[in-house]
Write a protein that holds these residues in place. Sequence first.
Motif, PDB file in Angstrom:
ATOM      1  N   SER A 142      57.615  27.185  35.727  1.00 29.56           N
ATOM      2  CA  SER A 142      58.166  28.192  34.804  1.00 29.56           C
ATOM      3  C   SER A 142      59.371  27.667  34.033  1.00 29.56           C
ATOM      4  CB  SER A 142      58.545  29.454  35.577  1.00 29.56           C
ATOM      5  OG  SER A 142      59.476  29.157  36.601  1.00 29.56           O
ATOM      6  N   THR A 143      60.013  26.610  34.543  1.00 28.69           N
ATOM      7  CA  THR A 143      61.155  26.039  33.826  1.00 28.69           C
ATOM      8  C   THR A 143      60.898  24.581  33.432  1.00 28.69           C
ATOM      9  OG1 THR A 143      62.190  25.377  35.921  1.00 28.69           O
ATOM     10  CG2 THR A 143      62.797  27.525  35.018  1.00 28.69           C
ATOM     11  N   PHE A 172      49.168  39.261  47.471  1.00 33.06           N
ATOM     12  CA  PHE A 172      49.501  39.450  46.063  1.00 33.06           C
ATOM     13  C   PHE A 172      49.561  38.122  45.313  1.00 33.06           C
ATOM     14  CE2 PHE A 172      52.444  40.025  42.522  1.00 33.06           C
ATOM     15  CZ  PHE A 172      51.884  41.131  41.901  1.00 33.06           C
ATOM     16  N   MET A 173      50.218  37.125  45.900  1.00 29.02           N
ATOM     17  CA  MET A 173      50.296  35.812  45.262  1.00 29.02           C
ATOM     18  C   MET A 173      48.947  35.100  45.383  1.00 29.02           C
ATOM     19  SD  MET A 173      53.429  35.779  44.264  1.00 29.02           S
ATOM     20  CE  MET A 173      55.067  36.431  44.640  1.00 29.02           C
ATOM     21  N   ASP A 199      42.575  43.326  40.572  1.00 29.07           N
ATOM     22  CA  ASP A 199      43.536  42.780  39.623  1.00 29.07           C
ATOM     23  C   ASP A 199      44.915  43.104  40.169  1.00 29.07           C
ATOM     24  OD1 ASP A 199      44.693  45.299  38.326  1.00 29.07           O
ATOM     25  OD2 ASP A 199      42.558  45.581  37.940  1.00 29.07           O
ATOM     26  N   ARG A 200      45.959  42.546  39.548  1.00 22.08           N
ATOM     27  CA  ARG A 200      47.303  42.727  40.104  1.00 22.08           C
ATOM     28  C   ARG A 200      48.140  43.701  39.273  1.00 22.08           C
ATOM     29  NH1 ARG A 200      49.666  36.948  40.995  1.00 22.08           N
ATOM     30  NH2 ARG A 200      48.576  36.557  39.035  1.00 22.08           N
ATOM     31  N   SER A 201      47.492  44.700  38.737  1.00 21.00           N
ATOM     32  CA  SER A 201      48.206  45.740  38.008  1.00 21.00           C
ATOM     33  C   SER A 201      48.865  46.691  39.002  1.00 21.00           C
ATOM     34  CB  SER A 201      47.234  46.522  37.121  1.00 21.00           C
ATOM     35  OG  SER A 201      46.308  47.253  37.931  1.00 21.00           O
ATOM     36  N   ASN A 442      51.629  34.271  34.951  1.00 19.91           N
ATOM     37  CA  ASN A 442      50.472  34.725  35.718  1.00 19.91           C
ATOM     38  C   ASN A 442      50.771  34.800  37.210  1.00 19.91           C
ATOM     39  OD1 ASN A 442      50.602  31.988  36.249  1.00 19.91           O
ATOM     40  ND2 ASN A 442      48.419  31.608  35.973  1.00 19.91           N
ATOM     41  N   ARG A 443      51.927  34.278  37.622  1.00 19.97           N
ATOM     42  CA  ARG A 443      52.354  34.415  39.012  1.00 19.97           C
ATOM     43  C   ARG A 443      53.353  35.551  39.182  1.00 19.97           C
ATOM     44  NH1 ARG A 443      52.732  28.250  41.509  1.00 19.97           N
ATOM     45  NH2 ARG A 443      50.501  27.817  41.352  1.00 19.97           N
ATOM     46  N   LEU A 444      53.440  36.402  38.162  1.00 18.58           N
ATOM     47  CA  LEU A 444      54.307  37.581  38.181  1.00 18.58           C
ATOM     48  C   LEU A 444      55.759  37.206  38.445  1.00 18.58           C
ATOM     49  CD1 LEU A 444      53.175  40.427  37.584  1.00 18.58           C
ATOM     50  CD2 LEU A 444      51.428  38.805  38.326  1.00 18.58           C
TER      51      LEU A 444
END
Length: 461
Positions: A142-143, A172-173, A199-201, A442-444
Amino acid sequence: MQEYSMLTERFRRFGDRTALVWRDRAYSYAWLGAQIGTMRERLQAEGIERAVVSLETEYSPYAAAAVFALLGQSCVVLPIDGSLVAAKIEEYLDIGEAQVRIGADEAGLSIRRREGAEVRHPLLLGLLLQRVPGLVLFSSGSTGRSKAAVHRADRLLAKFRAEGRAAKTIPFMMFDHIGGMNTMLTTLANGGCLHVLKDRSPEEVCRTIERYGIEALPVSPTFMNLLLLSGAHRMHDLSSLKVVSYGSEVMPVHTLAAWNAAFPDVRAVQAYGMSELGVLKTKSKSSDSLLFSLQGDGASYRIVDGLLEIKAESAMIGYLNAPDPFTEDGWLRTGDEAVVEDGYIRILGRRSEIINVGGEKVYPAEVESVLQELAGIEEVVVSAETSGITGQMVMATVKLREDMEPSLGELRRRIWTFCRDKLPAHKIPQKIVITRESLTSNRLKKIRKPQAQEGNPNLNG
Protein backbone atom coordinates in the motif's frame (compact mmCIF):
# COMPACT_ATOMS: atom_id res chain seq x y z
CA MET A 1 6.53 -32.41 9.92
CA GLN A 2 5.33 -32.93 13.49
CA GLU A 3 3.09 -29.86 13.52
CA TYR A 4 1.38 -30.92 10.28
CA SER A 5 0.63 -34.39 11.64
CA MET A 6 -0.68 -32.85 14.85
CA LEU A 7 -3.24 -30.76 12.97
CA THR A 8 -4.38 -33.46 10.54
CA GLU A 9 -4.84 -35.85 13.46
CA ARG A 10 -6.91 -33.18 15.19
CA PHE A 11 -9.08 -32.85 12.07
CA ARG A 12 -9.79 -36.59 12.25
CA ARG A 13 -10.78 -36.26 15.90
CA PHE A 14 -13.14 -33.36 15.18
CA GLY A 15 -14.94 -35.63 12.71
CA ASP A 16 -18.44 -34.47 11.75
CA ARG A 17 -18.04 -31.05 13.38
CA THR A 18 -18.45 -28.29 10.76
CA ALA A 19 -15.12 -26.83 9.66
CA LEU A 20 -16.22 -24.38 6.97
CA VAL A 21 -19.41 -22.93 5.56
CA TRP A 22 -19.02 -21.78 1.96
CA ARG A 23 -21.81 -20.61 -0.32
CA ASP A 24 -24.20 -21.58 2.50
CA ARG A 25 -23.06 -25.22 2.43
CA ALA A 26 -21.35 -26.89 5.41
CA TYR A 27 -18.10 -28.87 5.09
CA SER A 28 -17.06 -31.09 8.00
CA TYR A 29 -13.63 -31.79 9.42
CA ALA A 30 -14.01 -35.35 8.14
CA TRP A 31 -14.53 -33.92 4.65
CA LEU A 32 -11.53 -31.62 5.08
CA GLY A 33 -9.27 -34.49 6.14
CA ALA A 34 -10.43 -36.66 3.23
CA GLN A 35 -9.95 -33.78 0.77
CA ILE A 36 -6.42 -33.18 2.00
CA GLY A 37 -5.69 -36.87 1.44
CA THR A 38 -7.18 -36.83 -2.06
CA MET A 39 -5.15 -33.75 -3.02
CA ARG A 40 -1.93 -35.24 -1.67
CA GLU A 41 -2.51 -38.35 -3.78
CA ARG A 42 -2.91 -36.15 -6.87
CA LEU A 43 0.25 -34.21 -6.04
CA GLN A 44 2.21 -37.41 -5.52
CA ALA A 45 0.96 -38.78 -8.85
CA GLU A 46 2.20 -35.59 -10.53
CA GLY A 47 5.56 -35.83 -8.76
CA ILE A 48 5.01 -32.55 -6.89
CA GLU A 49 7.04 -32.66 -3.70
CA ARG A 50 9.71 -30.31 -2.32
CA ALA A 51 8.77 -27.70 -4.92
CA VAL A 52 7.95 -23.99 -4.92
CA VAL A 53 4.27 -23.81 -5.78
CA SER A 54 1.78 -20.98 -6.21
CA LEU A 55 -1.77 -21.56 -4.96
CA GLU A 56 -3.99 -19.24 -6.99
CA THR A 57 -7.61 -19.40 -5.94
CA GLU A 58 -10.41 -17.77 -3.96
CA TYR A 59 -11.05 -18.45 -0.28
CA SER A 60 -12.90 -21.78 -0.10
CA PRO A 61 -12.81 -25.21 1.60
CA TYR A 62 -10.79 -26.41 -1.38
CA ALA A 63 -8.20 -23.66 -0.89
CA ALA A 64 -7.88 -24.60 2.79
CA ALA A 65 -7.41 -28.28 1.94
CA ALA A 66 -4.86 -27.41 -0.75
CA VAL A 67 -2.74 -25.39 1.70
CA PHE A 68 -2.45 -28.38 4.04
CA ALA A 69 -1.90 -30.84 1.19
CA LEU A 70 0.98 -28.79 -0.21
CA LEU A 71 2.58 -28.37 3.21
CA GLY A 72 2.31 -32.13 3.64
CA GLN A 73 4.32 -32.52 0.43
CA SER A 74 7.11 -30.32 1.87
CA CYS A 75 6.36 -27.60 -0.66
CA VAL A 76 7.01 -23.88 -0.35
CA VAL A 77 3.61 -22.31 -0.99
CA LEU A 78 2.87 -18.88 -2.46
CA PRO A 79 -0.80 -18.19 -1.60
CA ILE A 80 -2.17 -15.79 -4.24
CA ASP A 81 -5.65 -14.30 -4.43
CA GLY A 82 -6.94 -15.53 -7.78
CA SER A 83 -8.80 -12.27 -8.41
CA LEU A 84 -5.57 -10.27 -8.79
CA VAL A 85 -4.73 -8.91 -12.23
CA ALA A 86 -2.56 -11.16 -14.37
CA ALA A 87 0.42 -8.79 -14.31
CA LYS A 88 0.49 -8.79 -10.50
CA ILE A 89 0.27 -12.57 -10.35
CA GLU A 90 3.18 -12.86 -12.80
CA GLU A 91 5.19 -10.47 -10.65
CA TYR A 92 4.61 -12.65 -7.60
CA LEU A 93 5.44 -15.82 -9.53
CA ASP A 94 8.74 -14.36 -10.71
CA ILE A 95 9.74 -13.03 -7.30
CA GLY A 96 8.76 -16.32 -5.62
CA GLU A 97 10.48 -18.47 -8.29
CA ALA A 98 7.37 -20.65 -8.55
CA GLN A 99 7.91 -23.91 -10.42
CA VAL A 100 4.27 -24.99 -10.47
CA ARG A 101 0.97 -23.07 -10.59
CA ILE A 102 -1.98 -24.69 -8.83
CA GLY A 103 -5.66 -23.82 -8.60
CA ALA A 104 -8.17 -25.47 -6.27
CA ASP A 105 -11.97 -25.65 -6.59
CA GLU A 106 -14.84 -28.14 -6.74
CA ALA A 107 -13.20 -29.88 -9.69
CA GLY A 108 -10.08 -30.57 -7.65
CA LEU A 109 -6.58 -29.33 -8.38
CA SER A 110 -5.53 -27.73 -11.65
CA ILE A 111 -1.80 -28.00 -12.20
CA ARG A 112 0.41 -26.06 -14.63
CA ARG A 113 4.18 -26.27 -14.65
CA ARG A 114 6.22 -23.15 -15.42
CA GLU A 115 8.62 -24.14 -18.11
CA GLY A 116 12.20 -23.10 -17.41
CA ALA A 117 11.43 -22.00 -13.84
CA GLU A 118 14.41 -22.55 -11.56
CA VAL A 119 14.78 -22.08 -7.83
CA ARG A 120 17.92 -20.09 -7.09
CA HIS A 121 17.28 -18.05 -3.96
CA PRO A 122 19.24 -19.45 -0.97
CA LEU A 123 16.24 -19.15 1.39
CA LEU A 124 14.03 -21.24 -0.89
CA LEU A 125 16.76 -23.75 -1.65
CA GLY A 126 17.46 -24.15 2.05
CA LEU A 127 13.85 -25.05 2.81
CA LEU A 128 13.62 -27.54 -0.05
CA LEU A 129 16.90 -29.25 0.85
CA GLN A 130 15.83 -29.57 4.49
CA ARG A 131 12.37 -30.85 3.50
CA VAL A 132 10.85 -28.01 5.52
CA PRO A 133 7.54 -26.70 4.11
CA GLY A 134 7.33 -22.95 3.75
CA LEU A 135 5.06 -20.02 3.00
CA VAL A 136 5.91 -16.92 0.98
CA LEU A 137 3.65 -14.04 1.98
CA PHE A 138 3.58 -10.76 0.08
CA SER A 139 3.03 -7.47 1.87
CA SER A 140 0.10 -5.37 0.69
CA GLY A 141 2.34 -2.85 -1.05
CA SER A 142 0.00 0.00 0.00
CA THR A 143 2.99 2.33 0.39
CA GLY A 144 5.29 0.83 -2.23
CA ARG A 145 6.41 -2.43 -3.91
CA SER A 146 5.30 -5.67 -2.28
CA LYS A 147 7.94 -7.51 -0.27
CA ALA A 148 8.10 -11.31 -0.24
CA ALA A 149 8.54 -12.70 3.28
CA VAL A 150 9.67 -16.32 3.57
CA HIS A 151 8.41 -18.36 6.53
CA ARG A 152 9.12 -21.82 7.87
CA ALA A 153 5.63 -23.34 8.09
CA ASP A 154 6.59 -25.46 11.09
CA ARG A 155 7.27 -22.32 13.13
CA LEU A 156 3.96 -20.75 12.15
CA LEU A 157 2.08 -23.93 13.05
CA ALA A 158 3.92 -24.49 16.34
CA LYS A 159 1.80 -21.84 18.09
CA PHE A 160 -1.22 -24.15 17.76
CA ARG A 161 0.19 -27.05 19.79
CA ALA A 162 -2.07 -26.11 22.69
CA GLU A 163 -5.71 -26.45 21.64
CA GLY A 164 -7.79 -23.35 22.29
CA ARG A 165 -11.43 -22.34 22.21
CA ALA A 166 -13.52 -23.19 19.17
CA ALA A 167 -15.36 -20.22 17.69
CA LYS A 168 -17.56 -19.39 14.72
CA THR A 169 -15.40 -16.95 12.78
CA ILE A 170 -15.54 -14.91 9.61
CA PRO A 171 -12.23 -15.08 7.72
CA PHE A 172 -12.39 -11.46 6.61
CA MET A 173 -8.83 -11.10 5.31
CA MET A 174 -7.93 -13.07 2.19
CA PHE A 175 -5.94 -16.27 2.63
CA ASP A 176 -2.90 -14.73 0.91
CA HIS A 177 -2.71 -12.15 3.73
CA ILE A 178 -0.98 -13.01 7.02
CA GLY A 179 -4.17 -12.07 8.88
CA GLY A 180 -6.29 -14.31 6.67
CA MET A 181 -3.86 -17.22 6.93
CA ASN A 182 -3.71 -16.81 10.71
CA THR A 183 -7.53 -16.76 11.00
CA MET A 184 -7.77 -19.96 8.96
CA LEU A 185 -5.10 -21.78 10.96
CA THR A 186 -6.33 -20.57 14.35
CA THR A 187 -9.96 -21.49 13.69
CA LEU A 188 -9.29 -24.92 12.20
CA ALA A 189 -6.61 -25.84 14.76
CA ASN A 190 -9.12 -25.23 17.54
CA GLY A 191 -12.10 -26.99 15.98
CA GLY A 192 -14.00 -23.82 15.14
CA CYS A 193 -15.93 -22.99 12.00
CA LEU A 194 -14.94 -20.60 9.20
CA HIS A 195 -17.89 -18.86 7.54
CA VAL A 196 -16.61 -17.67 4.17
CA LEU A 197 -18.21 -14.47 2.89
CA LYS A 198 -19.81 -14.09 -0.54
CA ASP A 199 -18.38 -10.57 -0.56
CA ARG A 200 -16.87 -8.27 2.06
CA SER A 201 -19.54 -5.59 2.09
CA PRO A 202 -20.89 -4.41 5.46
CA GLU A 203 -24.32 -5.79 4.54
CA GLU A 204 -22.95 -9.28 3.79
CA VAL A 205 -20.83 -9.32 6.95
CA CYS A 206 -23.84 -8.39 9.10
CA ARG A 207 -26.09 -10.89 7.31
CA THR A 208 -23.57 -13.67 7.95
CA ILE A 209 -23.18 -12.76 11.63
CA GLU A 210 -26.94 -12.85 12.12
CA ARG A 211 -27.62 -16.01 10.12
CA TYR A 212 -24.85 -18.16 11.58
CA GLY A 213 -24.35 -16.73 15.05
CA ILE A 214 -20.79 -15.55 14.36
CA GLU A 215 -18.74 -15.02 17.52
CA ALA A 216 -15.40 -13.65 16.27
CA LEU A 217 -14.68 -11.07 13.57
CA PRO A 218 -11.09 -10.12 12.65
CA VAL A 219 -11.13 -6.94 10.51
CA SER A 220 -9.29 -3.73 9.73
CA PRO A 221 -10.08 -0.35 11.31
CA THR A 222 -10.98 0.92 7.85
CA PHE A 223 -13.70 -1.71 7.51
CA MET A 224 -15.02 -1.00 11.01
CA ASN A 225 -15.47 2.62 9.97
CA LEU A 226 -17.17 1.64 6.70
CA LEU A 227 -19.57 -0.68 8.54
CA LEU A 228 -20.55 2.07 10.97
CA LEU A 229 -21.09 4.53 8.10
CA SER A 230 -23.25 2.00 6.22
CA GLY A 231 -25.67 1.53 9.12
CA ALA A 232 -25.95 -2.17 8.22
CA HIS A 233 -25.44 -3.14 11.86
CA ARG A 234 -28.75 -1.52 12.76
CA MET A 235 -30.62 -3.78 10.31
CA HIS A 236 -29.44 -7.12 11.74
CA ASP A 237 -29.28 -9.01 15.03
CA LEU A 238 -25.56 -9.13 15.87
CA SER A 239 -25.97 -10.24 19.49
CA SER A 240 -23.90 -13.42 18.92
CA LEU A 241 -20.75 -11.37 18.27
CA LYS A 242 -18.35 -11.62 21.21
CA VAL A 243 -15.02 -10.26 20.01
CA VAL A 244 -13.70 -8.08 17.21
CA SER A 245 -9.96 -8.04 16.64
CA TYR A 246 -8.50 -5.25 14.54
CA GLY A 247 -5.10 -4.75 13.00
CA SER A 248 -3.08 -4.19 9.81
CA GLU A 249 -3.13 -0.39 10.30
CA VAL A 250 -3.31 2.18 13.10
CA MET A 251 -6.75 2.48 14.68
CA PRO A 252 -8.10 6.06 14.71
CA VAL A 253 -9.31 7.07 18.17
CA HIS A 254 -12.63 8.30 16.78
CA THR A 255 -13.34 5.01 14.99
CA LEU A 256 -12.68 2.95 18.12
CA ALA A 257 -14.89 5.21 20.24
CA ALA A 258 -17.72 5.08 17.68
CA TRP A 259 -17.41 1.28 17.44
CA ASN A 260 -17.57 0.79 21.20
CA ALA A 261 -20.62 3.06 21.38
CA ALA A 262 -22.36 0.95 18.73
CA PHE A 263 -21.22 -2.40 20.19
CA PRO A 264 -20.86 -1.95 23.97
CA ASP A 265 -21.07 -5.70 24.64
CA VAL A 266 -18.45 -6.73 22.07
CA ARG A 267 -14.84 -6.96 23.21
CA ALA A 268 -12.50 -4.99 20.92
CA VAL A 269 -8.96 -6.37 20.81
CA GLN A 270 -5.98 -4.85 19.05
CA ALA A 271 -4.07 -7.50 17.12
CA TYR A 272 -0.47 -7.07 16.06
CA GLY A 273 0.95 -8.84 13.08
CA MET A 274 2.99 -8.38 9.94
CA SER A 275 3.82 -10.47 6.91
CA GLU A 276 7.28 -10.66 8.44
CA LEU A 277 6.17 -11.77 11.94
CA GLY A 278 2.96 -13.70 11.69
CA VAL A 279 0.16 -12.59 14.01
CA LEU A 280 1.21 -12.39 17.66
CA LYS A 281 -1.02 -12.99 20.66
CA THR A 282 -1.94 -9.70 22.29
CA LYS A 283 -4.02 -8.35 25.14
CA SER A 284 -5.60 -4.90 24.94
CA LYS A 285 -5.60 -2.85 28.11
CA SER A 286 -9.34 -2.41 27.56
CA SER A 287 -11.82 -2.32 24.69
CA ASP A 288 -11.57 1.47 24.47
CA SER A 289 -7.76 1.58 24.65
CA LEU A 290 -5.12 1.59 21.93
CA LEU A 291 -2.62 0.12 24.39
CA PHE A 292 -1.75 -3.58 24.17
CA SER A 293 0.77 -6.12 25.44
CA LEU A 294 2.29 -9.19 23.80
CA GLN A 295 1.12 -12.49 25.28
CA GLY A 296 3.29 -15.57 24.83
CA ASP A 297 4.30 -17.02 21.43
CA GLY A 298 7.90 -16.62 22.61
CA ALA A 299 7.69 -12.96 21.58
CA SER A 300 9.50 -10.07 23.23
CA TYR A 301 9.96 -6.45 22.25
CA ARG A 302 12.14 -3.41 22.72
CA ILE A 303 12.00 0.16 21.47
CA VAL A 304 15.17 1.57 19.94
CA ASP A 305 15.29 5.20 18.82
CA GLY A 306 11.50 5.27 18.89
CA LEU A 307 11.12 2.20 16.66
CA LEU A 308 9.51 -1.07 17.77
CA GLU A 309 11.72 -4.14 17.43
CA ILE A 310 10.39 -7.66 18.04
CA LYS A 311 11.95 -11.06 18.49
CA ALA A 312 9.53 -13.96 17.92
CA GLU A 313 9.70 -17.64 17.07
CA SER A 314 7.19 -17.08 14.27
CA ALA A 315 9.29 -14.45 12.48
CA MET A 316 10.18 -14.97 8.84
CA ILE A 317 13.61 -16.23 7.87
CA GLY A 318 14.08 -13.38 5.40
CA TYR A 319 12.94 -11.51 2.30
CA LEU A 320 13.31 -12.66 -1.29
CA ASN A 321 13.47 -9.14 -2.69
CA ALA A 322 14.41 -6.66 0.03
CA PRO A 323 17.29 -5.94 2.45
CA ASP A 324 17.52 -7.94 5.66
CA PRO A 325 15.45 -6.12 8.36
CA PHE A 326 16.98 -7.99 11.31
CA THR A 327 19.52 -6.50 13.69
CA GLU A 328 22.79 -8.31 14.30
CA ASP A 329 21.36 -9.78 17.51
CA GLY A 330 18.20 -11.08 15.81
CA TRP A 331 15.53 -8.42 16.42
CA LEU A 332 13.14 -7.55 13.60
CA ARG A 333 12.91 -3.83 12.87
CA THR A 334 9.17 -3.45 12.38
CA GLY A 335 9.22 0.09 11.00
CA ASP A 336 6.52 1.09 13.50
CA GLU A 337 7.10 4.07 15.77
CA ALA A 338 5.88 3.18 19.26
CA VAL A 339 5.91 4.24 22.90
CA VAL A 340 5.39 2.36 26.15
CA GLU A 341 2.64 3.63 28.47
CA ASP A 342 1.90 1.93 31.80
CA GLY A 343 3.74 -1.16 30.63
CA TYR A 344 1.71 -1.39 27.40
CA ILE A 345 2.73 -0.73 23.80
CA ARG A 346 1.11 2.02 21.73
CA ILE A 347 1.71 2.16 17.97
CA LEU A 348 1.99 5.71 16.65
CA GLY A 349 2.40 4.94 12.96
CA ARG A 350 4.75 3.73 10.28
CA ARG A 351 7.96 5.74 10.25
CA SER A 352 7.83 5.78 6.45
CA GLU A 353 4.44 7.58 6.64
CA ILE A 354 5.39 10.27 9.19
CA ILE A 355 5.07 13.83 7.90
CA ASN A 356 7.84 16.21 8.93
CA VAL A 357 6.54 19.78 9.06
CA GLY A 358 9.47 22.07 9.83
CA GLY A 359 10.95 19.46 12.19
CA GLU A 360 7.62 18.62 13.86
CA LYS A 361 6.32 15.05 13.49
CA VAL A 362 2.79 14.49 12.28
CA TYR A 363 1.25 11.01 12.43
CA PRO A 364 -1.39 10.56 9.70
CA ALA A 365 -3.69 8.45 11.90
CA GLU A 366 -3.99 11.26 14.45
CA VAL A 367 -5.18 13.76 11.82
CA GLU A 368 -7.41 11.21 10.10
CA SER A 369 -9.12 10.44 13.40
CA VAL A 370 -10.09 14.10 13.78
CA LEU A 371 -11.23 14.53 10.18
CA GLN A 372 -13.43 11.43 10.37
CA GLU A 373 -15.50 13.21 12.99
CA LEU A 374 -16.46 15.87 10.45
CA ALA A 375 -19.94 15.26 9.03
CA GLY A 376 -19.99 14.29 5.38
CA ILE A 377 -16.52 12.74 5.18
CA GLU A 378 -16.76 9.07 4.23
CA GLU A 379 -13.06 8.28 3.82
CA VAL A 380 -9.88 10.28 4.34
CA VAL A 381 -6.18 9.60 3.86
CA VAL A 382 -3.55 11.98 5.22
CA SER A 383 -0.11 12.08 3.61
CA ALA A 384 2.87 14.35 3.03
CA GLU A 385 3.11 17.01 0.35
CA THR A 386 6.31 18.88 -0.47
CA SER A 387 6.53 22.43 0.87
CA GLY A 388 9.13 25.01 -0.08
CA ILE A 389 8.82 26.60 3.35
CA THR A 390 8.56 23.74 5.88
CA GLY A 391 9.92 20.87 3.78
CA GLN A 392 6.63 19.01 4.00
CA MET A 393 3.03 19.91 4.74
CA VAL A 394 -0.05 17.89 5.59
CA MET A 395 -2.32 16.90 2.70
CA ALA A 396 -5.75 15.31 3.15
CA THR A 397 -7.36 13.34 0.34
CA VAL A 398 -11.08 13.17 1.05
CA LYS A 399 -13.95 11.08 -0.29
CA LEU A 400 -17.27 12.68 0.63
CA ARG A 401 -20.64 11.05 1.10
CA GLU A 402 -22.62 10.88 -2.14
CA ASP A 403 -25.14 13.42 -0.87
CA MET A 404 -22.39 15.94 -0.05
CA GLU A 405 -21.16 18.27 -2.78
CA PRO A 406 -19.63 21.34 -1.15
CA SER A 407 -17.31 23.56 -3.14
CA LEU A 408 -13.60 23.11 -2.54
CA GLY A 409 -13.45 26.50 -0.85
CA GLU A 410 -16.32 25.62 1.45
CA LEU A 411 -14.71 22.30 2.38
CA ARG A 412 -11.41 24.03 3.15
CA ARG A 413 -13.15 26.45 5.50
CA ARG A 414 -15.10 23.68 7.22
CA ILE A 415 -11.95 21.65 7.82
CA TRP A 416 -9.97 24.60 9.12
CA THR A 417 -12.78 25.68 11.48
CA PHE A 418 -13.31 22.13 12.72
CA CYS A 419 -9.64 21.34 13.32
CA ARG A 420 -8.32 24.58 14.79
CA ASP A 421 -9.30 23.73 18.39
CA LYS A 422 -8.46 20.01 18.00
CA LEU A 423 -5.05 20.05 16.36
CA PRO A 424 -1.92 22.24 16.49
CA ALA A 425 -1.66 24.50 13.45
CA HIS A 426 1.14 22.47 11.83
CA LYS A 427 -1.07 19.33 11.88
CA ILE A 428 -4.06 20.93 10.18
CA PRO A 429 -4.15 19.94 6.49
CA GLN A 430 -2.72 22.67 4.32
CA LYS A 431 -3.83 21.01 1.11
CA ILE A 432 -7.19 19.35 0.45
CA VAL A 433 -7.86 16.99 -2.42
CA ILE A 434 -11.32 15.64 -3.22
CA THR A 435 -11.70 12.28 -4.92
CA ARG A 436 -14.67 10.22 -6.04
CA GLU A 437 -12.60 7.03 -5.96
CA SER A 438 -12.40 4.74 -2.95
CA LEU A 439 -9.40 5.25 -0.69
CA THR A 440 -9.55 1.64 0.44
CA SER A 441 -7.49 -1.21 -1.03
CA ASN A 442 -8.79 -4.69 -1.84
CA ARG A 443 -7.45 -5.68 1.58
CA LEU A 444 -9.73 -3.09 3.21
CA LYS A 445 -6.85 -0.87 4.31
CA LYS A 446 -6.25 2.79 3.56
CA ILE A 447 -4.38 3.41 0.31
CA ARG A 448 -1.51 5.62 1.45
CA LYS A 449 -0.70 6.78 -2.08
CA PRO A 450 -4.12 7.56 -3.59
CA GLN A 451 -4.06 8.07 -7.34
CA ALA A 452 -7.39 9.57 -8.36
CA GLN A 453 -7.42 13.19 -7.26
CA GLU A 454 -9.11 16.45 -8.09
CA GLY A 455 -8.17 20.00 -7.27
CA ASN A 456 -5.05 21.54 -5.85
CA PRO A 457 -6.00 24.23 -3.33
CA ASN A 458 -4.05 25.43 -0.33
CA LEU A 459 -5.84 26.13 2.93
CA ASN A 460 -3.76 29.19 3.55
CA GLY A 461 -4.91 30.67 0.36
